[in-house]
Design an enzyme around this catalytic site. Structure first.
Site, PDB file in Angstrom:
ATOM      1  N   HIS A 183      53.737 -42.186  52.578  1.00 47.07           N
ATOM      2  CA  HIS A 183      54.471 -43.121  53.455  1.00 47.07           C
ATOM      3  C   HIS A 183      53.628 -44.356  53.806  1.00 47.07           C
ATOM      4  O   HIS A 183      53.838 -44.976  54.850  1.00 47.07           O
ATOM      5  CB  HIS A 183      54.921 -42.436  54.757  1.00 47.07           C
ATOM      6  CG  HIS A 183      55.731 -41.206  54.557  1.00 47.07           C
ATOM      7  ND1 HIS A 183      57.110 -41.211  54.471  1.00 47.07           N
ATOM      8  CD2 HIS A 183      55.351 -39.904  54.408  1.00 47.07           C
ATOM      9  CE1 HIS A 183      57.554 -39.975  54.297  1.00 47.07           C
ATOM     10  NE2 HIS A 183      56.504 -39.165  54.240  1.00 47.07           N
ATOM     11  N   SER A 313      45.111 -69.908  44.636  1.00 46.96           N
ATOM     12  CA  SER A 313      45.887 -70.778  45.512  1.00 46.96           C
ATOM     13  C   SER A 313      45.572 -72.233  45.223  1.00 46.96           C
ATOM     14  O   SER A 313      44.436 -72.585  44.905  1.00 46.96           O
ATOM     15  CB  SER A 313      45.575 -70.470  46.980  1.00 46.96           C
ATOM     16  OG  SER A 313      46.193 -71.406  47.836  1.00 46.96           O
ATOM     17  N   LYS A 319      40.559 -68.137  47.223  1.00 44.24           N
ATOM     18  CA  LYS A 319      41.519 -67.044  47.172  1.00 44.24           C
ATOM     19  C   LYS A 319      41.725 -66.590  45.731  1.00 44.24           C
ATOM     20  O   LYS A 319      41.886 -67.406  44.824  1.00 44.24           O
ATOM     21  CB  LYS A 319      42.860 -67.504  47.754  1.00 44.24           C
ATOM     22  CG  LYS A 319      43.830 -66.373  48.078  1.00 44.24           C
ATOM     23  CD  LYS A 319      45.022 -66.934  48.854  1.00 44.24           C
ATOM     24  CE  LYS A 319      45.893 -65.823  49.408  1.00 44.24           C
ATOM     25  NZ  LYS A 319      46.525 -65.029  48.349  1.00 44.24           N
ATOM     26  N   GLU A 326      50.842 -58.345  39.265  1.00 51.86           N
ATOM     27  CA  GLU A 326      52.039 -59.133  39.565  1.00 51.86           C
ATOM     28  C   GLU A 326      52.828 -59.439  38.301  1.00 51.86           C
ATOM     29  O   GLU A 326      54.070 -59.362  38.286  1.00 51.86           O
ATOM     30  CB  GLU A 326      51.636 -60.426  40.270  1.00 51.86           C
ATOM     31  CG  GLU A 326      51.175 -60.222  41.700  1.00 51.86           C
ATOM     32  CD  GLU A 326      50.622 -61.469  42.350  1.00 51.86           C
ATOM     33  OE1 GLU A 326      50.347 -61.422  43.559  1.00 51.86           O
ATOM     34  OE2 GLU A 326      50.455 -62.504  41.661  1.00 51.86           O
TER      35      GLU A 326
END
Length: 461
Positions: A183, A313, A319, A326
């Site tokens: 969970h 980014s 970053k 992805e």
């Protein structure tokens, strides 16, 4: 008529065709009628269709159904296309006539044109190249042939490579214990190799499911012609065709057990697409696991660091994002969407013919292709070289209140719950709080709460 065009004729009349085009009137009508997407049939489908035409010509020549010289000329022209030449001569949009007749005639016309230019003979696209055939048996056969070749030649080896890469990585992290999660909440400890073994087994099961469908995918409805009755095809044609194509591909293709099923339905394509969807679902699980474990580096889980591949980014310097997972997640979404399209298309077997064959072929082959390339990409650019952030893992593991589960058999659930609650509220290690609230010695608690010992079991092979 300008110097850039020539006049071609078919049963519906005359129309202009570019001089540099090898296709004829029927193909040009399809180009004019379907300016839909700019998407054309995949190259491996075109190759499969060309191979079918080559084998058909050879078979018809052998059986004396067409002139031997004509058969040789067709075979040579088709083999040129099969080898990758003339790809630009197949411009018909995917969203065309549902039987794929436009693509079949595109192939027939291009082969006839090439063959006629090689030999001073008159080869007809329908009477010779398409002899003993119909779009209705040839296009489904090309779907099965191109898909089975792509699965065996690309997808299964790619899955094997990914599975082995995961298992090799697991061996390098087999003693590292981390916090398990259910969970998305802290759960009992798990070793990294155990977690990775779950991914590998998912993919092994998916590969087995896919392989189980190949025996049906390798059934070709060649010889069924228009509706399955075999009109205009020799009774000897199909068996001779299969012998020849197996000689070329060194494979185990057979004639469809029932032409009426094979031409009127696309159940096998739907089945295979379902297995591809299951692979995509597994990929999405793996991609999301990697993204969560890599999250941070400060405020996330920060259990692993994926290879830094590119700036993440355009505005935030420094970053770095999990771009490979992805990409894999988007591939999964595409394959799942393709499967939905194939499922709907599979329902379009109206009486004796499915009439969404081109979109089934396009989506099925795209799914196979992007799953194959993504398998390699995931293995090489994410799994092989991710590193473990040991400090973050050990700190979180020691503070995990769920470790108290190991004390249940000794002190009971309620007492264990009280220890977990106190440890969490006071941000203290379980061992320290348990020493205060039980009569167990520190040595006993260390044995009971040994995180690595708590991970024993779970893998049967």
């Amino acid at each position: 008529m300008t110097k850039n065009f020539r006049v071609e004729k078919d049963s519906m009349g005359e129309l202009s065709v570019p001089n540099d085009a090898s296709w004829g009137a029927q193909t040009q009508r399809a180009i004019n009628n379907f300016p839909i997407s700019g998407l054309v049939m995949p190259a491996n489908f075109i190759k499969a269709l060309a191979l079918i035409k080559s084998v058909a010509a050879s078979t018809n020549g052998k059986l004396g159904l067409i002139n031997q010289e004509v058969a040789f000329a067709i075979e040579r022209a088709a083999n040129q296309i099969y080898s990758g030449d003339f790809e630009h001569q197949f411009p018909v949009d995917v969203f065309q006539t549902g039987s794929g007749t436009s693509t079949n005639m595109n192939m027939n016309e291009v082969i006839a044109n090439i063959a006629n230019s090689d030999k001073n003979i008159n080869i007809h696209a329908n009477d010779h190249v398409n002899y003993g055939q119909s779009s209705n048996d040839v296009i489904p056969a090309a779907i099965h042939l191109s898909s089975s070749v792509a699965i065996e030649g690309d997808l299964i080896p790619s899955l094997d490579y990914l599975i082995q890469t995961i298992r090799d990585k697991a061996k390098t992290v087999d003693k590292i214990v981390k916090t398990g999660r259910t969970h998305l909440m802290d759960a009992m400890p798990i070793r990294f190799d155990q977690e990775l073994s779950g991914w590998a087994k998912q993919l092994e099961n998916n590969k087995a499911r896919l392989i189980s469908s190949l025996s049906r995918l390798k059934q070709l409805p060649i010889g069924g012609t228009a509706i399955g009755t075999g009109i205009n095809a020799s009774p000897k044609y199909a068996d001779n065709f299969i012998i020849k194509i197996n000689d070329i591909l060194d494979n185990s293709y057979v004639v469809s057990e029932n032409y009426f099923e094979a031409i009127s339905s696309q159940d096998t394509a739907v089945e295979v697409s379902g297995h591809l969807r299951t692979i995509a679902v597994s990929f999405l699980k793996i991609a999301n696991d990697l993204r969560w474990m890599n999250s941070g580096p400060i405020s996330g889980l920060s259990e692993i660091s994926l290879p830094a591949l590119q700036p993440g980014s355009s505005i935030m310097p420094g970053k770095v994002n999990p771009v490979i997972p992805e990409s894999l997640a988007m591939v999964s979404a595409q394959v799942i969407g393709n499967d939905s399209t194939i499922m709907i298309a599979g329902q379009s077997g109206n009486f004796q013919l499915n009439v969404m064959l081109p979109v089934i072929a396009y989506n099925l082959l795209q799914s196979i292709h992007i799953l194959s390339s993504s398998s390699i990409n995931l293995a090489d650019r994410a799994i092989k070289d991710f590193s473990i952030n040991m400090d973050d893992i050990n700190n979180k593991l020691g503070m995990n209140p769920i470790l108290v589960t190991a004390l249940n058999p000794v002190i009971g659930y309620d007492k264990s719950a009280a220890i977990a609650k106190k440890a969490f509220c006071e941000k203290r290690p379980i061992l320290e709080v348990a020493a205060e609230l039980t009569d167990l010695s520190e040595d006993e608690l260390k044995i009971l709460l040994d995180a690595e010992a708590l991970t024993d079991g779970g893998i049967k092979s």
